[in-house]
Structure formats: C-alpha cells, structure tokens
Motif scaffolding. Structure first.
Motif, PDB file in Angstrom:
ATOM      1  N   GLN A  23       0.860  -1.179   0.000  1.00 41.64           N
ATOM      2  CA  GLN A  23       0.000   0.000   0.000  1.00 41.64           C
ATOM      3  C   GLN A  23       0.891   1.221   0.000  1.00 41.64           C
ATOM      4  OE1 GLN A  23      -2.655   0.398   3.353  1.00 41.64           O
ATOM      5  NE2 GLN A  23      -3.106   2.523   2.870  1.00 41.64           N
ATOM      6  N   VAL A  24       0.630   2.136  -0.920  1.00 41.52           N
ATOM      7  CA  VAL A  24       1.378   3.385  -0.998  1.00 41.52           C
ATOM      8  C   VAL A  24       0.407   4.521  -0.718  1.00 41.52           C
ATOM      9  CG1 VAL A  24       2.778   4.901  -2.450  1.00 41.52           C
ATOM     10  CG2 VAL A  24       2.926   2.408  -2.735  1.00 41.52           C
ATOM     11  N   THR A  25       0.701   5.332   0.295  1.00 42.74           N
ATOM     12  CA  THR A  25      -0.101   6.512   0.600  1.00 42.74           C
ATOM     13  C   THR A  25       0.640   7.726   0.052  1.00 42.74           C
ATOM     14  OG1 THR A  25      -0.990   5.474   2.590  1.00 42.74           O
ATOM     15  CG2 THR A  25      -1.174   7.869   2.434  1.00 42.74           C
ATOM     16  N   HIS A  26      -0.024   8.442  -0.859  1.00 45.00           N
ATOM     17  CA  HIS A  26       0.590   9.575  -1.559  1.00 45.00           C
ATOM     18  C   HIS A  26       0.339  10.875  -0.808  1.00 45.00           C
ATOM     19  CE1 HIS A  26       1.317   6.955  -5.016  1.00 45.00           C
ATOM     20  NE2 HIS A  26       0.136   6.441  -4.737  1.00 45.00           N
ATOM     21  N   GLN A  27       1.080  11.916  -1.175  1.00 45.03           N
ATOM     22  CA  GLN A  27       0.979  13.217  -0.525  1.00 45.03           C
ATOM     23  C   GLN A  27      -0.430  13.789  -0.559  1.00 45.03           C
ATOM     24  OE1 GLN A  27       3.918  15.534  -2.617  1.00 45.03           O
ATOM     25  NE2 GLN A  27       5.428  15.244  -0.982  1.00 45.03           N
ATOM     26  N   ASP A  28      -1.172  13.517  -1.628  1.00 47.24           N
ATOM     27  CA  ASP A  28      -2.524  14.076  -1.756  1.00 47.24           C
ATOM     28  C   ASP A  28      -3.574  13.287  -0.972  1.00 47.24           C
ATOM     29  OD1 ASP A  28      -2.832  11.769  -3.266  1.00 47.24           O
ATOM     30  OD2 ASP A  28      -3.357  12.815  -5.120  1.00 47.24           O
ATOM     31  N   GLY A  29      -3.139  12.242  -0.266  1.00 43.62           N
ATOM     32  CA  GLY A  29      -4.052  11.442   0.539  1.00 43.62           C
ATOM     33  C   GLY A  29      -4.612  10.231  -0.176  1.00 43.62           C
ATOM     34  N   SER A  30      -4.326  10.101  -1.460  1.00 45.99           N
ATOM     35  CA  SER A  30      -4.787   8.922  -2.191  1.00 45.99           C
ATOM     36  C   SER A  30      -3.913   7.719  -1.835  1.00 45.99           C
ATOM     37  CB  SER A  30      -4.763   9.174  -3.704  1.00 45.99           C
ATOM     38  OG  SER A  30      -3.437   9.368  -4.158  1.00 45.99           O
ATOM     39  N   ASN A  31      -4.427   6.536  -2.107  1.00 43.79           N
ATOM     40  CA  ASN A  31      -3.707   5.303  -1.809  1.00 43.79           C
ATOM     41  C   ASN A  31      -3.646   4.426  -3.046  1.00 43.79           C
ATOM     42  OD1 ASN A  31      -3.194   5.026   1.249  1.00 43.79           O
ATOM     43  ND2 ASN A  31      -5.263   5.847   1.113  1.00 43.79           N
ATOM     44  N   SER A  32      -2.538   3.718  -3.205  1.00 43.06           N
ATOM     45  CA  SER A  32      -2.391   2.718  -4.257  1.00 43.06           C
ATOM     46  C   SER A  32      -2.131   1.383  -3.591  1.00 43.06           C
ATOM     47  CB  SER A  32      -1.212   3.050  -5.174  1.00 43.06           C
ATOM     48  OG  SER A  32      -1.414   4.284  -5.809  1.00 43.06           O
ATOM     49  N   PHE A  33      -2.786   0.350  -4.101  1.00 41.74           N
ATOM     50  CA  PHE A  33      -2.598  -1.005  -3.595  1.00 41.74           C
ATOM     51  C   PHE A  33      -2.081  -1.868  -4.733  1.00 41.74           C
ATOM     52  CE2 PHE A  33      -5.852   1.021  -1.095  1.00 41.74           C
ATOM     53  CZ  PHE A  33      -5.546   0.662   0.203  1.00 41.74           C
ATOM     54  N   HIS A  34      -0.989  -2.581  -4.483  1.00 41.13           N
ATOM     55  CA  HIS A  34      -0.371  -3.449  -5.482  1.00 41.13           C
ATOM     56  C   HIS A  34      -0.481  -4.883  -4.970  1.00 41.13           C
ATOM     57  CE1 HIS A  34       1.547   0.004  -7.586  1.00 41.13           C
ATOM     58  NE2 HIS A  34       1.323   0.547  -6.404  1.00 41.13           N
ATOM     59  N   PHE A  35      -1.223  -5.708  -5.710  1.00 36.11           N
ATOM     60  CA  PHE A  35      -1.499  -7.079  -5.295  1.00 36.11           C
ATOM     61  C   PHE A  35      -0.559  -8.051  -6.009  1.00 36.11           C
ATOM     62  CE2 PHE A  35      -5.358  -4.617  -4.682  1.00 36.11           C
ATOM     63  CZ  PHE A  35      -5.724  -4.979  -3.398  1.00 36.11           C
ATOM     64  N   PRO A  36      -0.372  -9.234  -5.435  1.00 34.52           N
ATOM     65  CA  PRO A  36       0.562 -10.190  -6.034  1.00 34.52           C
ATOM     66  C   PRO A  36       0.158 -10.670  -7.432  1.00 34.52           C
ATOM     67  CG  PRO A  36      -0.523 -11.163  -4.110  1.00 34.52           C
ATOM     68  CD  PRO A  36      -0.934  -9.725  -4.186  1.00 34.52           C
ATOM     69  N   ASN A  37      -1.126 -10.592  -7.772  1.00 40.62           N
ATOM     70  CA  ASN A  37      -1.557 -11.026  -9.111  1.00 40.62           C
ATOM     71  C   ASN A  37      -1.380  -9.923 -10.157  1.00 40.62           C
ATOM     72  OD1 ASN A  37      -3.599  -9.235  -8.480  1.00 40.62           O
ATOM     73  ND2 ASN A  37      -5.272 -10.624  -8.993  1.00 40.62           N
ATOM     74  N   LYS A  38      -0.692  -8.839  -9.776  1.00 46.03           N
ATOM     75  CA  LYS A  38      -0.400  -7.677 -10.633  1.00 46.03           C
ATOM     76  C   LYS A  38      -1.569  -6.705 -10.752  1.00 46.03           C
ATOM     77  CE  LYS A  38       3.652  -9.355 -11.770  1.00 46.03           C
ATOM     78  NZ  LYS A  38       4.737  -9.118 -10.892  1.00 46.03           N
ATOM     79  N   GLN A  39      -2.648  -6.927 -10.000  1.00 48.92           N
ATOM     80  CA  GLN A  39      -3.748  -5.958  -9.971  1.00 48.92           C
ATOM     81  C   GLN A  39      -3.303  -4.739  -9.184  1.00 48.92           C
ATOM     82  OE1 GLN A  39      -7.695  -7.419  -9.013  1.00 48.92           O
ATOM     83  NE2 GLN A  39      -8.059  -5.647  -7.705  1.00 48.92           N
ATOM     84  N   ILE A  40      -3.660  -3.561  -9.668  1.00 45.50           N
ATOM     85  CA  ILE A  40      -3.324  -2.307  -8.999  1.00 45.50           C
ATOM     86  C   ILE A  40      -4.611  -1.514  -8.801  1.00 45.50           C
ATOM     87  CG2 ILE A  40      -2.041  -0.134  -9.139  1.00 45.50           C
ATOM     88  CD1 ILE A  40      -0.073  -1.619 -11.010  1.00 45.50           C
ATOM     89  N   HIS A  42      -6.088   2.227  -7.336  1.00 47.88           N
ATOM     90  CA  HIS A  42      -5.840   3.583  -6.859  1.00 47.88           C
ATOM     91  C   HIS A  42      -7.133   4.064  -6.215  1.00 47.88           C
ATOM     92  CE1 HIS A  42      -1.977   3.961  -8.879  1.00 47.88           C
ATOM     93  NE2 HIS A  42      -2.543   3.435  -9.954  1.00 47.88           N
ATOM     94  N   HIS A  43      -7.058   4.451  -4.959  1.00 49.92           N
ATOM     95  CA  HIS A  43      -8.217   4.964  -4.229  1.00 49.92           C
ATOM     96  C   HIS A  43      -8.004   6.459  -4.029  1.00 49.92           C
ATOM     97  CE1 HIS A  43      -9.458   0.859  -2.365  1.00 49.92           C
ATOM     98  NE2 HIS A  43      -8.903   0.699  -3.554  1.00 49.92           N
ATOM     99  N   TYR A  44      -8.840   7.259  -4.669  1.00 51.88           N
ATOM    100  CA  TYR A  44      -8.699   8.710  -4.641  1.00 51.88           C
ATOM    101  C   TYR A  44      -9.488   9.305  -3.478  1.00 51.88           C
ATOM    102  CZ  TYR A  44      -6.799   7.908  -9.283  1.00 51.88           C
ATOM    103  OH  TYR A  44      -6.047   7.447 -10.335  1.00 51.88           O
ATOM    104  N   THR A  45      -9.111  10.484  -3.076  1.00 57.53           N
ATOM    105  CA  THR A  45      -9.740  11.129  -1.918  1.00 57.53           C
ATOM    106  C   THR A  45     -11.180  11.543  -2.187  1.00 57.53           C
ATOM    107  OG1 THR A  45      -8.807  13.271  -2.557  1.00 57.53           O
ATOM    108  CG2 THR A  45      -7.548  11.951  -0.974  1.00 57.53           C
ATOM    109  N   ASP A  46     -11.577  11.646  -3.450  1.00 55.26           N
ATOM    110  CA  ASP A  46     -12.960  12.002  -3.772  1.00 55.26           C
ATOM    111  C   ASP A  46     -13.886  10.784  -3.807  1.00 55.26           C
ATOM    112  OD1 ASP A  46     -12.280  10.771  -6.168  1.00 55.26           O
ATOM    113  OD2 ASP A  46     -12.590  12.553  -7.405  1.00 55.26           O
ATOM    114  N   PRO A  63     -18.171   7.157  -6.739  1.00 55.24           N
ATOM    115  CA  PRO A  63     -18.850   7.139  -5.437  1.00 55.24           C
ATOM    116  C   PRO A  63     -20.342   6.803  -5.509  1.00 55.24           C
ATOM    117  CG  PRO A  63     -17.395   9.030  -5.552  1.00 55.24           C
ATOM    118  CD  PRO A  63     -17.423   8.413  -6.926  1.00 55.24           C
ATOM    119  N   ASP A  64     -20.991   7.110  -6.633  1.00 58.07           N
ATOM    120  CA  ASP A  64     -22.416   6.804  -6.755  1.00 58.07           C
ATOM    121  C   ASP A  64     -22.693   5.349  -7.128  1.00 58.07           C
ATOM    122  OD1 ASP A  64     -21.781   6.643  -9.459  1.00 58.07           O
ATOM    123  OD2 ASP A  64     -23.273   8.118 -10.097  1.00 58.07           O
TER     124      ASP A  64
END
Length: 91
Positions: A23-40, A42-46, A63-64
């Motif tokens: 899990q990578v938490t970026h400066q803007d508050g978003s997060n990236s998750f890198h899974f072993p099956n190569k799925q990535i 990105h969870h944005y703050t909005d 979000p909707d």
C-alpha cells in the motif's frame, strides 16, 4: 496491520506480508494497492477507485456506484447503479 513501513518525501509505503500486498499513501491522501496477481488499485480522496487488472482491463468505480470498465480490446461497459448498462465499442 502493516508488517513493514517506510517513508520518503511524505509518501508512505506499507508492505502487508500476510496478503503479499503493498500500500502506498501519496501526498494528496490517495492510496495505491499493489497485489501479487499484478492488480493495482488507486483509491482517490474524492471516493473514486481505479482498478487495473493483469489482462489490461481498467475499471473506474465512482462514489455513486457507477462502474466504467474498459477492456483490453477497447470495448467499454458502463454499469449504472439503477441496473442499466451501456456498451461503447471502439471505432
């Protein structure tokens, strides 16, 4: 619970050994998750989530509840929260 953590320039990297996930938490508050099956993911703050699958398929989840999926052949499938779908083919 993270098993390891490091920080560089306000970017935090958590390695979750039990799930083999990073899990990578970026400066803007978003997060990236890198899974072993190569799925990535990105969870944005909005509230949006962008998922890239190993086969090249990309999906944006809004979000909707709307899901906009672009397959590796270029075809798009948009699923709306009310159950309707729209198919968009590449030209």
């Amino acid at each position: 619970v993270p098993s390891a953590c490091c920080s560089q320039a306000d970017i935090f990297v958590y390695i979750i050994f039990s799930f083999k996930t990073t899990q990578v938490t970026h400066q803007d508050g978003s997060n990236s998750f890198h899974f072993p099956n190569k799925q990535i993911e990105h969870h944005y703050t909005d509230g949006r989530k962008e998922i890239t699958f190993p086969d090249g398929t990309k999906q944006m989840v809004f979000p909707d509840g709307t899901r906009d999926t672009t397959f590796s052949d270029g075809m798009r499938l948009i699923d709306y929260p009310d159950g309707n779908q729209r198919v968009v083919t590449s030209s």
